[in-house]
Design a protein around this motif. Sequence first.
Motif, PDB file in Angstrom:
ATOM      1  N   UNK A   1       1.161  -1.161   0.061  1.00  0.00           N
ATOM      2  CA  UNK A   1       0.172  -0.048   0.098  1.00  0.00           C
ATOM      3  C   UNK A   1       0.803   1.506   0.243  1.00  0.00           C
ATOM      4  N   UNK A   2       1.541   1.066   1.329  1.00  0.00           N
ATOM      5  CA  UNK A   2       2.528   3.085   1.247  1.00  0.00           C
ATOM      6  C   UNK A   2       2.692   2.987  -0.516  1.00  0.00           C
ATOM      7  N   UNK A   3       3.867   2.605  -1.107  1.00  0.00           N
ATOM      8  CA  UNK A   3       4.656   2.537  -1.926  1.00  0.00           C
ATOM      9  C   UNK A   3       3.618   1.962  -3.256  1.00  0.00           C
ATOM     10  N   UNK A   4       2.752   1.072  -3.360  1.00  0.00           N
ATOM     11  CA  UNK A   4       2.086   1.672  -4.773  1.00  0.00           C
ATOM     12  C   UNK A   4       1.016   2.014  -4.523  1.00  0.00           C
TER      13      UNK A   4
ATOM     14  N   UNK B   1      -8.690  10.085   1.318  1.00  0.00           N
ATOM     15  CA  UNK B   1      -9.067   9.247   2.500  1.00  0.00           C
ATOM     16  C   UNK B   1      -8.134   8.785   3.874  1.00  0.00           C
ATOM     17  N   UNK B   2      -6.092   9.910   3.451  1.00  0.00           N
ATOM     18  CA  UNK B   2      -5.823   9.903   4.495  1.00  0.00           C
ATOM     19  C   UNK B   2      -5.928  10.656   5.048  1.00  0.00           C
ATOM     20  N   UNK B   3      -6.601  10.826   6.179  1.00  0.00           N
ATOM     21  CA  UNK B   3      -6.849  12.016   7.326  1.00  0.00           C
ATOM     22  C   UNK B   3      -6.896  11.900   8.693  1.00  0.00           C
TER      23      UNK B   3
END
Lengths: 205, 397
Positions: free
Chosen positions: A32-35, A132-134
């Motif tokens: 996830x955080x990379x891709x 969405x990253x809130x």
Amino acid sequence: MLGIGIIQGLVETARNFFGSYTSKQRLTTVQFPDERLIQPEAARVFPFLVYDTDDWEKGLRCVACKICEVECPPQCISITKSADKKPDYSGIYSGKPQFYPEKFDIDVSVCMSCQICVEVCPFEAIKMDNAFELSTDDRFGGLMWDKQRLAMPNSHYQAIHPTDAAESDAALAEKKAKAEAKPAAAAAAAPAKPAPEKAGAATER
Amino acid sequence: MSPETANLEEIVAQVPPARGVVEPLPPVNAEGEQLLEISMGPHHPSTHGVFRMNVVLEGEQVVRLKPVFGYLHRNHEKIAENAAYLAAIPYTDRLDYLCSMTNNWGYALAVEKLAGIGVPERAEYIRVIVAELTRLQNHASLIGFLMQDMGMSGTPLMYAFREREKILDLFESLSGARMMCNYMRFGGVRVDTSAEWLRQVRELNGEFPRFLDEFESLLAGNEILMGRAQGVGVLSPELAVSSGASGPMLRASGVNYDVRKVDGYGVYDRFSFRVPLGDHGDVYDRYMMRVLEMRESVKILEQAVRDIPAGPIMDPKARLRGLRPKAGEAYGRIESPKGELGFYLISDGTGNPYRYRVRPPSLINLTVLEDMCLGRGVADVVVILGSVDIVLGEVDR
């Protein structure tokens, strides 16, 4: 023979295991955080307020009609209507001054992302964002979004939901054209009405 | 007597009369010895959420079992009674959070009956498509969870979730959310499907039987699965009917009752599909029932995607805001993946329902848990509970 079924199952597992090295379909994990997967256009997270032009405060489309506040299922929107009217800065209300929200707060810790505020808004003023990253470390203030935090330009809406934004812009343009046609028609009708009277008067004479 | 219910009425005739109130027994056996009482849950990994069972054991055998509900109670019915008709739809998503689409449909159907709203053809077909996709993903993940409960750690669940993810992606690109879809409205659906979306459904549907074959060769012949599941948790057809069980659990006991066939709600009477029936009513039959239903769902999807007509997706007379149905009552029911899901509404002519009641299939299927578990070991309780297919969001509401 006892055990055939188990061996058959293990063959299936082995096929998936080795297949994951060659077949894209069997290798489904995304780091996830990379891709990142591309979000679909319809994706919705929390609402935002649309403004036109480059001034978020003057260009807000919201007229504080409070429909979304009433219809919101978890009651997470809180609006205070202004006492005075502000000028129609962006020109979508055909120059008429409008009320504006003195306070427009959404408690995003209560919001359930249902999109009903967007559906009921008659002014195309509130739309769904897809950020969405809130996460925040402020439990109280950080999750109560005021109108400055909520305001986003129309170009942002056009960027994240191009299809819906085109429809919304078209609806606004149509409304504007209708509103502009009305005074023009009224102006056209106004001199036209007394004219037959005069004509009638003329024939009487 | 219609052919669909022939078998049902025969069984109903054999159902014994109700027993009346049963007094709780003290925790001692016939010889007066103390029995072992254990409390399984509410934080037990096998209970699929927060659900507790008070199990009384004699040695390893279960002699009594009392389910305890309510840990996830959220006052859903009263919230809906105090809100407008529209505002209850996102709350129905959260009942059975695996199947939000079918929950929406059940509620929309009840409101449509209450207010006399029609639904356009195209919307009916879209509803069938999303409901059958929901059934596919629910049954696939249920089988995964059931195998996890039996101790097959991971593999079947991961394979099931891999397929479920594809369906959730489709839901997201259609409605904007993967699980809390909030998609249906009374009088139709919220957004129209694109041709591209329908093509993706057709593609997924074409590939799904291959996954089912893989799943079957992975599991169906497995001797350990057979040993754990066959003859375990037998539910007799008489008890299934008299307890009000529905869905795959009822059909696994051999009772031919499917609301899609009996009611023919929506456009289900236009599709040809069969209702699979079990013989023994044990855990293995309930597992096979899900596999066979997925195959039938694939058939329905194929026909629905092929036949979907063009046209509007909302009834022009339907109003979302300020809906005030005439005073009256309506019961809308559908065959959700877990069983008969019903919504009962009473209107007194105002903007919110006077009474709103959900008939949750999971809760009613759970009431026969004790009868299925008696005489089995604790490890079997876990498997039997898994085969009932519960979601606690729906059980407790």
